[in-house]
Scaffold this active site. Structure first.
Site, mmCIF file in Angstrom:
data_model
loop_
_atom_site.group_PDB
_atom_site.id
_atom_site.type_symbol
_atom_site.label_atom_id
_atom_site.label_comp_id
_atom_site.label_asym_id
_atom_site.label_seq_id
_atom_site.Cartn_x
_atom_site.Cartn_y
_atom_site.Cartn_z
ATOM 1 C CD GLU A 154 -3.428 7.084 2.416
ATOM 2 O OE1 GLU A 154 -4.192 7.499 3.292
ATOM 3 O OE2 GLU A 154 -2.248 7.476 2.330
ATOM 4 N NE ARG B 222 -3.046 2.486 3.147
ATOM 5 C CZ ARG B 222 -2.629 3.609 3.766
ATOM 6 N NH1 ARG B 222 -1.356 3.779 4.086
ATOM 7 N NH2 ARG B 222 -3.481 4.557 4.076
ATOM 8 C CG LEU C 123 4.832 10.634 -4.478
ATOM 9 C CD1 LEU C 123 5.229 9.485 -5.388
ATOM 10 C CD2 LEU C 123 5.182 10.309 -3.031
ATOM 11 C CG ASP D 201 1.303 6.523 3.858
ATOM 12 O OD1 ASP D 201 0.154 6.286 4.253
ATOM 13 O OD2 ASP D 201 1.991 7.488 4.252
HETATM 14 C C1 BGC Z 1 -1.703 7.067 6.771
HETATM 15 C C2 BGC Z 1 -1.757 7.761 8.076
HETATM 16 C C3 BGC Z 1 -0.489 8.556 8.257
HETATM 17 C C4 BGC Z 1 -0.212 9.462 7.049
HETATM 18 C C5 BGC Z 1 1.163 10.031 7.063
HETATM 19 C C6 BGC Z 1 -1.631 8.217 5.810
HETATM 20 O O1 BGC Z 1 -2.327 8.362 4.816
HETATM 21 O O2 BGC Z 1 -2.819 6.250 6.535
HETATM 22 O O3 BGC Z 1 -1.971 6.887 9.132
HETATM 23 O O4 BGC Z 1 -0.594 9.343 9.399
HETATM 24 O O5 BGC Z 1 -0.347 8.750 5.850
HETATM 25 O O6 BGC Z 1 2.085 9.029 6.768
#
Ligand code: BGC
Length: 591
Positions: free
Chosen positions: A282, A238, A245, A240
């Site tokens: 994400e 996943r 970026l 993040d």
């Molecule tokens: C994660 C969070 C995190 C953030 C910063 C997000 O999208 O799901 O839990 O705090 O990224 O890394």
């Protein structure tokens, strides 16, 4: 012999250069063969998979420290196989000061000591694979912890090897159009560093400096760290916080072409060196922007569909399907080799970024009447408390989650209806220990003195361990857990849920009705969003004379289709999945 993961290449290429990479432990792990499922060799396995997010630190403590660990997860793999999960998603397990639940990484190829070792990770992967379960992990591509040696070197030595690894400026005026994400705790995306005497850029907490992808060496480092974990056997990542970026003046610094170019490069590496592994984006964005994370089928294999999630909750309170219908109508087609990831809850607050201000106020008023329940632009509560522990609504939300297009991602503990603890800071209230048994003090999570638990185990009714736990629900055929397990079995038996087309059916009232179709198989999903009985009343072409089978639902049988206009009654918050297939399918028996 147990089956090796089909997607692991025979000989994975060695990383070109990995300045901070450790070496994966390479001693073989002896394993007994296990009965039951094995890994499919379908490279598009993710399109039909059910995912399950495990907050490892709160799942099972195998060492008596009070902190859950990788080996504890291994101990619970049989449970996850029993439940019917295809892929586990584990949040960051890397060394970290844990000021953001581990999303603040200070060593990209290491493992946090409390959580385990590289060898332990290998055991987890092999044991999971032996049960037909894949494992993906988070990988934080946007930033590191300010404790990372790169950042320490960058701030101390601007001309040194890492001087340009982060985004530094002499003042805090650049990129003024970028929003602040953690609005409750950060006032600016810039923080002054007294050592380097410059400002650094960060989209999240000030202790999470953003990496500088304008420096090509940064991407090489990230690629090498990804290779490290893929070599060890992870089935994917996943990725993040991917929208952030790169930065560009005059933009909101989200979804920029440079960001997509980086993701395409990561995908190219995966396709060339590790075919069959998966990237999940994400990207908390509107559908037309989220779909860009699939590229032309050459970027991420999956992306979360963020906007549909709050609309499922909105539909319940409004007793209206309008908002879900609209967002699905606004969702573009995705490339054939890609899949959405859908979810109800996860380790973060229930994000309300992808709704209008008016809708956010409505959802806050409905689901977070007390200010402690709110965080940033979201709601820091778990599924069961959100719907007042009403099992009909929990099932109805799962009915939509499991029958809409996309691969569902479950959150640990929601399968038994765990509660939350709004008195804990940040998002900790939805990260409390998994409740395995009613036996105190650790509820099967840990044998340690509960004073050592970083987050207390819930004890009070209606969500304490005596009331909500896995063991009791496994023993009760009518429990939420057994219902979900059976419903996942039904889903698994019919690939139309993963692969079928989607069409919403015109309904004369507030039943959310849609069809999933694949070849001659048609599944109709009817969801009564109201607290009153409703008559399903839909137009069904080409099915006259057919009697569907009930795959799952609040009613036992469904009538024959006599005329094109099909009617059946659903109880308050009831749902039903009907199957028309040639030849008729054998019902999935409860086991
Ligand atoms: C994660 C969070 C995190 C953030 C910063 C997000 O999208 O799901 O839990 O705090 O990224 O890394």
């Amino acid at each position: 012999m147990t089956q090796a993961p089909a997607s692991v290449p025979a000989a994975a290429p060695a990383p070109a250069s990995a300045p901070t990479a450790a070496t994966p432990a390479d001693d073989a792990v002896e394993m007994a063969p296990l009965p039951g499922r094995s890994l499919t060799d379908d490279p598009q396995w993710f399109k039909k998979a059910v995912f399950y997010e495990v907050w490892v630190r709160a799942f099972r403590d195998s060492t008596g420290t009070g902190v859950g660990d990788l080996n504890g997860l291994v101990e619970k793999l049989d449970y996850l196989a029993w439940l019917g999960v295809d892929c586990i998603w584990i949040p960051p397990f890397f060394p970290s000061p844990e000021r953001d639940g581990g999303y603040d990484v200070d060593f990209l190829t290491g493992i946090q000591v409390q959580l385990g070792t590289h060898q332990g990770m290998k055991v987890l992967l092999q044991e999971a694979h032996a049960r037909g379960i894949r494992v993906i992990s988070d990988f934080v591509v946007n930033h590191t912890s300010s404790d990372h040696p790169w950042f320490i070197s960058s701030r101390e030595d601007p001309e040194g090897p890492h001087g340009d690894y982060y985004v530094w400026r002499d003042d805090d005026t650049a990129y003024a159009d970028a929003r602040i994400i953690f609005v409750d705790s950060e006032e600016s995306n810039w923080t002054f560093d007294p050592v380097r005497k410059q400002f650094y850029w960060h989209r999240f907490y000030h202790h999470q400096p953003d990496l500088n992808y304008d420096n090509p060496q940064v991407l090489e480092e990230i690629l090498n760290a990804l290779r490290f974990w893929l070599d060890l056997g992870l089935d994917g990542f996943r990725l993040d916080a991917v929208p952030y970026l790169v930065e560009e003046e005059g933009t909101n610094c989200e979804n920029l072409p440079g960001t997509h170019a980086i993701l395409k490069r990561i995908r190219q590496m995966v396709d060339e060196e590790y075919p069959g592994r998966m990237l999940l984006a994400e990207a908390n964005q509107w559908p037309n922007e989220a779909v860009e994370y699939f590229g032309d089928g050459d970027e991420c294999h999956m992306a979360f569909h963020f906007p549909v999630m709050p609309r499922m909750f909105m539909a319940l309170r409004q007793g209206s399907r309008a908002s879900i219908s609209q967002i699905l109508a606004d969702t573009p087609e995705l490339p054939e080799n890609c899949q959405w990831a859908t979810f109800l809850r996860n380790h973060d607050e229930l994000t309300l970024e992808m709704v209008t201000e008016e809708e956010r106020d409505y959802l806050w008023a409905q689901y977070a009447p007390v200010s402690k329940m709110r965080l940033n632009l979201g709601i820091r509560r778990r599924l069961a408390p959100l719907v007042d522990n009403d099992i009909r609504q929990i099932k109805l939300l799962h009915s939509m989650l499991l029958s809409l297009p996309g691969s569902p991602v479950l959150y640990y503990g929601d399968e038994i209806g765990m509660g939350d603890n709004i008195w804990l800071p940040d998002r900790d209230g939805v990260r409390t220990p998994m409740q395995w048994t009613s036996e105190g003090p650790g509820g099967g999570f840990s044998e340690a003195n509960p004073y050592l638990f970083p987050k207390p185990i819930p004890c009070a009714p209606p969500y304490g361990i005596e009331h909500v736990n896995v063991a009791d629900q496994q023993a009760d055929p009518d429990s939420l857990l057994n219902w979900l397990r059976h419903t996942l079995q039904v889903r698994r038996a019919h690939e139309v849920f993963g692969l079928g087309s989607f069409r919403e059916l015109e309904s004369t009232n507030e039943v959310f009705a849609f069809e999933r179709a694949q070849g001659s198989t048609r599944v109709l999903s009817f969801n009564n969003l109201t607290e009153w009985p409703q008559l399903v009343d839909v137009q069904l072409e080409g099915l006259v004379g057919r009697t569907p089978s009930v795959l799952s639902g609040s009613i036992g049988e469904a009538p024959e289709v006599i005329v094109d206009q099909y009617q059946l009654e659903l109880p308050p918050f009831g749902y039903v999945w009907l199957l028309f297939s040639d030849p008729p399918a054998t019902p999935v028996q409860r086991s």
